[in-house]
Structure formats: C-alpha cells, structure tokens
Design a protein around this motif. Sequence first.
Motif, PDB file in Angstrom:
ATOM      1  N   SER A  37       0.793  -1.234   0.000  1.00 41.24           N
ATOM      2  CA  SER A  37       0.000   0.000   0.000  1.00 41.24           C
ATOM      3  C   SER A  37       0.824   1.282   0.000  1.00 41.24           C
ATOM      4  N   ILE A  38       2.018   1.254   0.544  1.00 39.97           N
ATOM      5  CA  ILE A  38       2.760   2.500   0.741  1.00 39.97           C
ATOM      6  C   ILE A  38       3.289   3.107  -0.560  1.00 39.97           C
ATOM      7  N   HIS A  39       3.517   2.288  -1.585  1.00 37.69           N
ATOM      8  CA  HIS A  39       4.053   2.845  -2.826  1.00 37.69           C
ATOM      9  C   HIS A  39       3.104   3.862  -3.454  1.00 37.69           C
ATOM     10  N   GLU A  40       1.808   3.777  -3.118  1.00 42.17           N
ATOM     11  CA  GLU A  40       0.828   4.726  -3.632  1.00 42.17           C
ATOM     12  C   GLU A  40       0.935   6.090  -2.951  1.00 42.17           C
ATOM     13  N   GLU A  41       1.585   6.152  -1.806  1.00 46.33           N
ATOM     14  CA  GLU A  41       1.709   7.402  -1.061  1.00 46.33           C
ATOM     15  C   GLU A  41       2.976   8.178  -1.410  1.00 46.33           C
ATOM     16  N   ILE A  42       3.867   7.572  -2.164  1.00 50.82           N
ATOM     17  CA  ILE A  42       5.155   8.180  -2.499  1.00 50.82           C
ATOM     18  C   ILE A  42       5.027   8.970  -3.799  1.00 50.82           C
ATOM     19  N   LEU A  43       5.748  10.076  -3.885  1.00 55.64           N
ATOM     20  CA  LEU A  43       5.737  10.882  -5.106  1.00 55.64           C
ATOM     21  C   LEU A  43       6.128  10.036  -6.312  1.00 55.64           C
ATOM     22  N   SER A  44       5.340  10.125  -7.340  1.00 50.09           N
ATOM     23  CA  SER A  44       5.640   9.332  -8.533  1.00 50.09           C
ATOM     24  C   SER A  44       6.791   9.916  -9.344  1.00 50.09           C
ATOM     25  N   THR A  45       7.238  11.125  -8.998  1.00 52.46           N
ATOM     26  CA  THR A  45       8.375  11.716  -9.713  1.00 52.46           C
ATOM     27  C   THR A  45       9.705  11.170  -9.212  1.00 52.46           C
ATOM     28  N   THR A  46       9.660  10.411  -8.131  1.00 52.50           N
ATOM     29  CA  THR A  46      10.879   9.794  -7.615  1.00 52.50           C
ATOM     30  C   THR A  46      10.932   8.335  -8.065  1.00 52.50           C
ATOM     31  N   LYS A  47      12.059   7.706  -7.807  1.00 49.93           N
ATOM     32  CA  LYS A  47      12.232   6.295  -8.181  1.00 49.93           C
ATOM     33  C   LYS A  47      11.816   5.344  -7.062  1.00 49.93           C
ATOM     34  N   LEU A  48      11.458   5.903  -5.919  1.00 45.60           N
ATOM     35  CA  LEU A  48      11.125   5.058  -4.767  1.00 45.60           C
ATOM     36  C   LEU A  48       9.919   4.142  -5.007  1.00 45.60           C
ATOM     37  N   PRO A  49       8.846   4.569  -5.683  1.00 47.42           N
ATOM     38  CA  PRO A  49       7.746   3.620  -5.911  1.00 47.42           C
ATOM     39  C   PRO A  49       8.192   2.360  -6.668  1.00 47.42           C
ATOM     40  N   LEU A  50       9.106   2.515  -7.618  1.00 49.17           N
ATOM     41  CA  LEU A  50       9.626   1.349  -8.333  1.00 49.17           C
ATOM     42  C   LEU A  50      10.452   0.461  -7.400  1.00 49.17           C
ATOM     43  N   ALA A  51      11.250   1.099  -6.550  1.00 48.40           N
ATOM     44  CA  ALA A  51      12.052   0.343  -5.587  1.00 48.40           C
ATOM     45  C   ALA A  51      11.150  -0.415  -4.610  1.00 48.40           C
ATOM     46  N   ILE A  52      10.074   0.223  -4.175  1.00 46.11           N
ATOM     47  CA  ILE A  52       9.152  -0.426  -3.236  1.00 46.11           C
ATOM     48  C   ILE A  52       8.469  -1.628  -3.897  1.00 46.11           C
ATOM     49  N   GLU A  53       8.101  -1.483  -5.159  1.00 46.93           N
ATOM     50  CA  GLU A  53       7.503  -2.608  -5.891  1.00 46.93           C
ATOM     51  C   GLU A  53       8.473  -3.785  -5.936  1.00 46.93           C
ATOM     52  N   PHE A  54       9.741  -3.495  -6.195  1.00 52.68           N
ATOM     53  CA  PHE A  54      10.752  -4.557  -6.222  1.00 52.68           C
ATOM     54  C   PHE A  54      10.917  -5.176  -4.838  1.00 52.68           C
TER      55      PHE A  54
END
Length: 195
Positions: A37-54
Amino acid sequence: MPNTVLEPEEYIEQAYFFRVFRERLDENVPAQEILASIHEEILSTTKLPLAIEFLKGEMVHTGRLSAGMAHLAHYFTSFQTFVITRAEEDRSRFDQKTALDVLQYEARYRSVAPTPAGLFAYQFESISRNKLGYDRGMEAMAQDPLYDGVWSDWIRRPAVATGGGRFCRRDVCLQRRVCQRAPSIGGRSEPAATP
C-alpha cells in the motif's frame, strides 16, 4: 552498479517511507501489506515507488527486505542494506523498528546538504550504540557514495576497520583530553575527573 548520490527529493521520500513503515509495524500491520500500500503514497516523480515494488516482490519470495535492498545497490546505500540485514538476522538483538528509525534519520540528514564528516559521525554512532559490528559496518560505510576516496580509505584503514575497539578507545581518550582542558562553567579551569 555502484551506489550513487541521489537527489534530495529521493532522500525526503526515503525518510517518509522508513517513518511510515515503522509506524505501521507499530500497528502490527504485516510488512507485505505495508509494501503493497505505501508505494501509492510516495511521489511518482521519484524512483522510490519502483524500488518499493521490487522490495515487495523480494519480500514475498525471500521474506527479507535486505535481499531486495542488496539488489538495488544503485538506489539504497550499502550502509542502509547493512542496517536492515543486521535487523533481520535471527540472533540479532537489533530490531527492525530501530533499524527503520536509524534509516529514517539518516535519509533526513542526506536530504539537506550532508557532509562526509556529519554522515560519518551518524553512521559510526549508529553502529557503536546498536552494537552492529564494526568490521562489516565500517566496510558498508566506506562504500557510501558521499565519501570520496580519501574518506573511504581512512574508514577502511586497518587500524580503524579491524580494530574498532582500538578506534573507540582512541576516541574516548581524545574526548577526555578535550574535557580536561575545557574551562568549567564557572570560568575556572579545573581538570575533569576521569572515570
């Protein structure tokens, strides 16, 4: 791929991620659900949502965050991976909540013009206070992209890396000398009592 220094926005989002992850662990939410759930709360302009998915995928396959962080060495530093690895070890007294606190404050510091000296002080203090092991910890520190070759070589020096205890004793002796020479609050200069 070696570690690289990220943009400040990435570290701001990392600090948020580590803080929220810890808060949800306090609420007894399973780690897989937090990552889902947390990847939806992170700015999509950063690379962190991709890292969280991994990380979510690695958590499902291995049950450990550290495995995913190790694969993302271009995004997470060796020190961050080391801290999570130590928290996930079976016989470690260092828990994941404390590890996430350490990483949150480190990421927050990195987001506002960090210096090698300041980062070294924080990382070394984290290793020593939490008894994470000097040899592996100092090696992870030395691989940090914020340190240039001189800093990395100094951290890896045999007297420092293999003799963490000697390094600490030398630091304590230096602190005692400074305290002995510092004037007391009343303006008189008296030697400090040594324990």
